[in-house]
Design an enzyme around this catalytic site. Structure first.
Site: not given
Ligand code: PLP
Lengths: 280, 424
Positions: A57, A68, A182
C-alpha cells in the site's frame, strides 16, 4: 455473501488465489511515496518485494490527513516539502511495476482524486500499473462515481470497515469492496499500538462469515506477534507506521553517507522479512 | 508545502443549478448536498457518529422542549435578541446609505459563536456524550464552547493553532478560566485548518464518548446544516427588527466569511426574500497572490477539505494551499458548502477586503461608533463603508457585527509596532 463482481479478479485476485492454494496469508506493508524522494521509494519497494511482501500500500502524501497519526503525518509533510507530485507518483509506480512482483495499491485521499478528476485519476493509476485504490475518506454514500470508474478500468476499490461500523453497514461495505476488505482494527488514527484491541479477532471472525472477499487487518499493527495473531483469523495484515518510521532515517543528516543509507534499507528489509515470516 | 500556482480555470461541478430558480432555502438534501456541494467525505470511523448526530438533530427539531430550552438560554444566558443599531456617525462618514449594525458582539462571550455551541451542547447532552472537543481560530468559538461546557457540566478540549494561541491570547485565558483544556497545535501552518485536523483526529479515537462541536458551517454533513440552523437566529432577528424599526426589509446585508457561520446565519432567512442584496466578505490578506489571502470563493476551486465539497484554495494535485489573513478567524483555506451553492447560483455576491482595509475599518468604527469590532468583522465593515458611500441615503445597509475586538487589541498594537497598549 459474494461481492458484486467477485473478489478474485486482476492481480489481487490472482495473489489471493495463490496465497490460498499455498495456505499462506498476506503481508501488506504501507510506505509513503516520496519520503524522502521517489528514487528512494523505488529502492524501498524493491526491498519490500525481496523481503516477501505480498502487496504494497503506497501512501500518497496529503496536506491534511485526518485519519493519520503523527508518524504518517510527518512522513507526508517531509514528502511534500521534498517536492512530491502526482506525476512523480505515477512515474514511480510505472517503474516499480516493471521491477517488483507484488501488486501496488495507492492509499489516497479523495481530495486528491477529486481535484485531478475522477476519470483522469483512475486512468493514470491504471496506466502506471496500480492494482487498486484505498480511499480512507470516501464513505459508501459518496463513492458511486469512483466505484464505477474503477470497475470500468479494472482497478480494485478497497473499502474499509471499522469498529464503529454497524453490522448491516459492514456487510454492505464488504459486498461493495473489490480486491480485499480493509478491516480497521481500532476506532482511531493510524499509529503503532502495543496491544491488539479487545474484540478484534471476534470481529474478524464475524466478518469472515459475512463475506468471501479477502480480509486484511490494519491500523496499529507493528510486531510479528501481532501479525501472527491477526493472520490466524484474517487473510493478512497491513503494517504501516512501524515501517514508515524507518523512512525518517533516510533524510537524517547523520545517515547521509551511501553506506548508512544501505544499512537503513537493509534494516527495513529485515524488519519486513520478519513480519512476512509471521504470516505463516 | 507546495504553493498554489497561477489562478486556475473554474470548473463547475455537475448538478449546480446555473441561477436562482426555486426556493434556495430548501437545502441540503438527505445526503447533505447544497446543489453539488457539501456531502460527507470522512473516514468510515466517523460515519456512525455523523448518522447519530443527524438522528439526534432530527429528534430535537421535532421536540418542542428542545426549542424551548434553547430559546430560554438564548434569552437569559446569551442576552438575545441582540439589538439592531443605527450607526449614525459611520453613516455620516460614508455619506450614503444608512448603516445599521446587528450587534452580535453584545452576545454573551462577545460573538455569534455561542448560538451554535449552546445548540450543539444540548445535542451532545441528548446523545449522552459528556466530552466535547472543538477547534478555534480567533478563539471566539473556543470561548463559546468552553462557556457552553461550563454551563452544561461537560468536559471540554479546544484545539488551537499555536500561531493563534499567540495572537488571540485573551481568549485562551478565558477558555482556561472556564475549565477548558487548550491544546496548541504545532503542525502545518499552526492555524485554524490545522486545529480542525487535530480535532478530527481526536474524534477518530474518541467518537463513541465525545461530540465534536465544529465552529462554523463547514465539515461533513450534517454539521453545515446544523450550524446554519443554530445561527439563523441572527437573520430572523435582523429581518424582524428591520420591519419593526424601519418598516421594511433591508436593501443590502453584509457579513464577513471565514468558514461562513455568521454570514450563513444572517443570509439564510433572507435568501428567499427577493430584493435583498447579500454580500459575503472574505479575507483579501496582503495581496491577490496565492498564499497571501484566504479568499476561497473569490480565488479558489471546487474541492474537498475537512469532509465536504466546497470552494477550496489548493494546488493542482489537491494539496491545500497556504493562506494568510491578519484575522485568525478568517485564516482558513475553505468555506462552508452552502456558500459555494449561493456563490454558484449567484444569490450571494462574494468579495474580499485586504488586511490594511480591515485594520482601517477597525479604527474607524472604534473612533466613530465607540465599538471595538473583531478583526474578522472589520472586513465586513470595511466593505460596508465603501459601499454605503456609493448608495443613496434612502437605502438600508445592515452589517453583521459578528464579534467584539478586545481580543485583537494587543495584536493590532504589535502589528503597528506600538508594543502593548498601556495597562488600564
Ligand atoms: C467575531 C468573528 N466573526 C467571524 C468569524 C469567522 O467565522 P464564520 O465565518 O464562521 O462566522 C469568527 C471566527 O472566529 C469570529 O470570531
Amino acid at each position: 455473501m459474494k461481492t458484486e463482481d467477485g473478489p478474485l479478479e486482476g492481480p489481487l485476485g490472482k495473489l489471493f488465489a495463490d496465497l490460498k492454494r499455498e495456505g499462506r496469508k498476506a503481508l501488506a506493508p504501507f510506505v509513503t511515496a516520496g519520503d524522502p524522494n521517489c528514487e528512494k521509494t523505488l529502492e524501498v519497494l524493491e526491498a519490500l518485494d525481496r523481503a516477501g511482501a505480498s502487496l504494497c500500500e503506497l501512501g500518497v502524501p496529503y496536506s491534511d490527513p485526518i485519519a493519520d497519526g503523527a508518524v504518517i503525518q510527518s512522513s507526508y509533510t517531509r514528502a511534500l516539502a521534498a517536492g512530491f507530485t502526482l506525476e512523480k507518483l505515477f512515474d514511480l509506480v510505472r517503474r516499480a511495476s516493471a521491477r517488483v512482483k507484488m501488486p501496488i495499491l495507492a492509499m489516497v485521499s479523495y481530495s486528491i482524486i477529486y481535484r485531478r478528476g475522477i476519470d483522469r485519476f483512475v486512468a493514470d493509476a491504471k496506466a502506471c500499473g496500480m492494482a487498486g485504490l484505498v480511499v480512507p475518506d470516501l464513505p459508501l454514500e459518496e463513492s458511486d462515481q469512483l466505484d464505477q470508474a474503477c470497475r470500468t478500468a479494472g482497478l480494485a476499490l478497497v473499502r474499509l470497515v471499522t469498529p464503529t461500523t454497524p453490522p448491516a453497514r459492514a456487510e454492505e461495505i464488504a459486498r461493495r469492496s473489490t480486491g480485499f476488505l480493509y478491516c480497521v482494527s481500532v476506532a482511531g488514527v493510524t499509529g503503532a499500538r502495543t496491544d491488539l484491541p479487545a474484540g478484534l479477532l471476534e470481529r474478524i471472525e464475524w466478518l469472515r462469515t459475512k463475506t468471501d472477499v479477502p480480509i486484511l487487518v490494519g491500523f496499529g499493527i507493528s510486531t510479528p506477534e501481532q501479525v501472527k495473531a491477526v493472520a490466524a483469523v484474517a487473510d493478512g495484515a497491513i503494517v504501516g507506521s512501524a515501517l514508515v518510521r524507518h523512512l525518517e532515517g533516510f533524510s537524517a543528516p547523520q545517515h547521509a553517507a551511501p553506506a548508512a543509507q544501505g544499512t537503513l534499507l537493509k534494516n527495513l528489509e529485515e524488519t519486513v522479512g520478519r513480519l512476512a515470516a509471521a504470516t505463516g | 508545502m507546495p504553493t498554489h500556482p497561477a489562478p486556475l480555470p473554474r470548473v463547475r461541478p455537475a448538478g449546480t443549478p446555473p441561477a436562482a430558480g426555486g426556493l434556495l432555502s430548501q437545502v441540503p438534501d438527505s445526503l447533505g448536498r447544497f446543489g453539488a456541494f457539501g456531502g460527507r467525505y470522512v473516514p468510515e470511523t466517523l460515519s456512525a457518529a455523523l448518522d447519530q448526530l443527524q438522528a439526534a438533530y432530527d429528534d430535537a427539531r421535532a421536540d418542542p422542549a428542545f426549542a424551548a430550552e434553547l430559546n430560554d438560554l438564548l434569552s437569559a444566558f446569551v442576552g438575545r435578541p441582540t439589538p439592531l443599531l443605527f450607526a449614525k456617525r459611520l453613516t455620516e462618514y460614508a455619506g450614503g446609505a444608512q448603516i445599521y449594525l446587528k450587534r452580535e458582539d453584545l452576545s454573551h462571550t462577545g460573538a455569534h459563536k455561542i448560538n451554535n455551541t449552546l445548540g450543539q451542547g444540548l445535542l451532545a447532552l441528548r446523545m449522552g456524550k459528556r466530552r466535547i472537543i472543538a477547534e478555534t481560530g480567533a478563539g471566539q468559538h473556543g470561548v463559546a464552547t468552553a462557556t457552553a461546557c461550563a454551563r452544561f457540566g461537560l468536559d471540554c478540549v479546544v484545539y488551537m493553532g499555536s500561531e493563534d494561541v499567540r495572537r488571540q491570547a485573551p481568549n485562551v485565558r478565558s477558555m482556561k478560566l472556564m475549565g477548558a483544556e487548550v491544546r496548541p497545535v504545532e503542525s502545518g501552518s499552526k492555524t485554524l485548518r490545522d486545529a480542525i485536523n487535530e480535532a478530527m483526529r481526536d474524534w477518530m479515537g474518541s467518537v463513541e464518548t465525545t461530540h465534536y462541536i465544529i465552529g462554523s458551517v463547514v465539515g461533513p454533513h450534517p454539521f453545515p446544516r446544523i450550524t446554519r440552523d443554530f445561527q439563523a437566529v441572527i437573520g430572523r432577528e435582523t429581518l424582524a427588527a428591520c420591519h419593526r424599526q424601519l418598516g421594511r426589509s433591508p436593501d443590502i446585508v453584509v457579513a464577513c466569511v471565514g468558514g461562513g457561520s455568521n454570514a450563513a446565519g444572517m443570509f439564510y432567512p433572507l435568501v428567499d426574500e427577493p430584493g435583498v442584496r447579500l454580500v459575503g466578505v472574505e479575507a483579501g490578506g496582503r495581496s491577490t497572490k496565492a498564499g497571501d489571502h484566504a479568499a476561497s470563493l473569490s480565488y479558489g476551486q471546487p474541492g474537498i477539505l475537512h469532509g465536504s465539497l466546497s470552494y477550496v484554495l489548493q494546488d493542482l494535485d489537491g494539496q491545500t494551499a497556504d493562506v494568510h489573513s491578519v484575522s485568525a478567524g478568517l485564516d482558513y483555506p475553505g468555506v462552508g458548502p452552502e456558500h459555494a451553492y449561493w456563490h454558484d447560483t449567484g444569490r450571494v455576491e462574494y468579495t474580499s477586503v485586504t488586511d490594511a482595509e480591515a485594520l482601517a475599518a477597525f479604527d474607524l468604527v472604534a473612533r466613530r461608533e465607540g465599538i471595538l469590532p473583531a478583526l474578522e468583522t472589520s472586513h465586513a465593515l470595511a466593505w460596508a463603508v465603501q459601499e454605503a458611500a456609493r448608495r443613496p441615503a434612502s437605502e438600508i445597509l445592515v452589517v453583521c457585527l459578528s464579534g467584539r475586538g478586545d481580543k485583537d487589541a494587543a495584536e493590532i498594537a504589535r502589528l503597528r509596532g506600538m508594543g502593548l497598549p498601556d495597562a488600564v
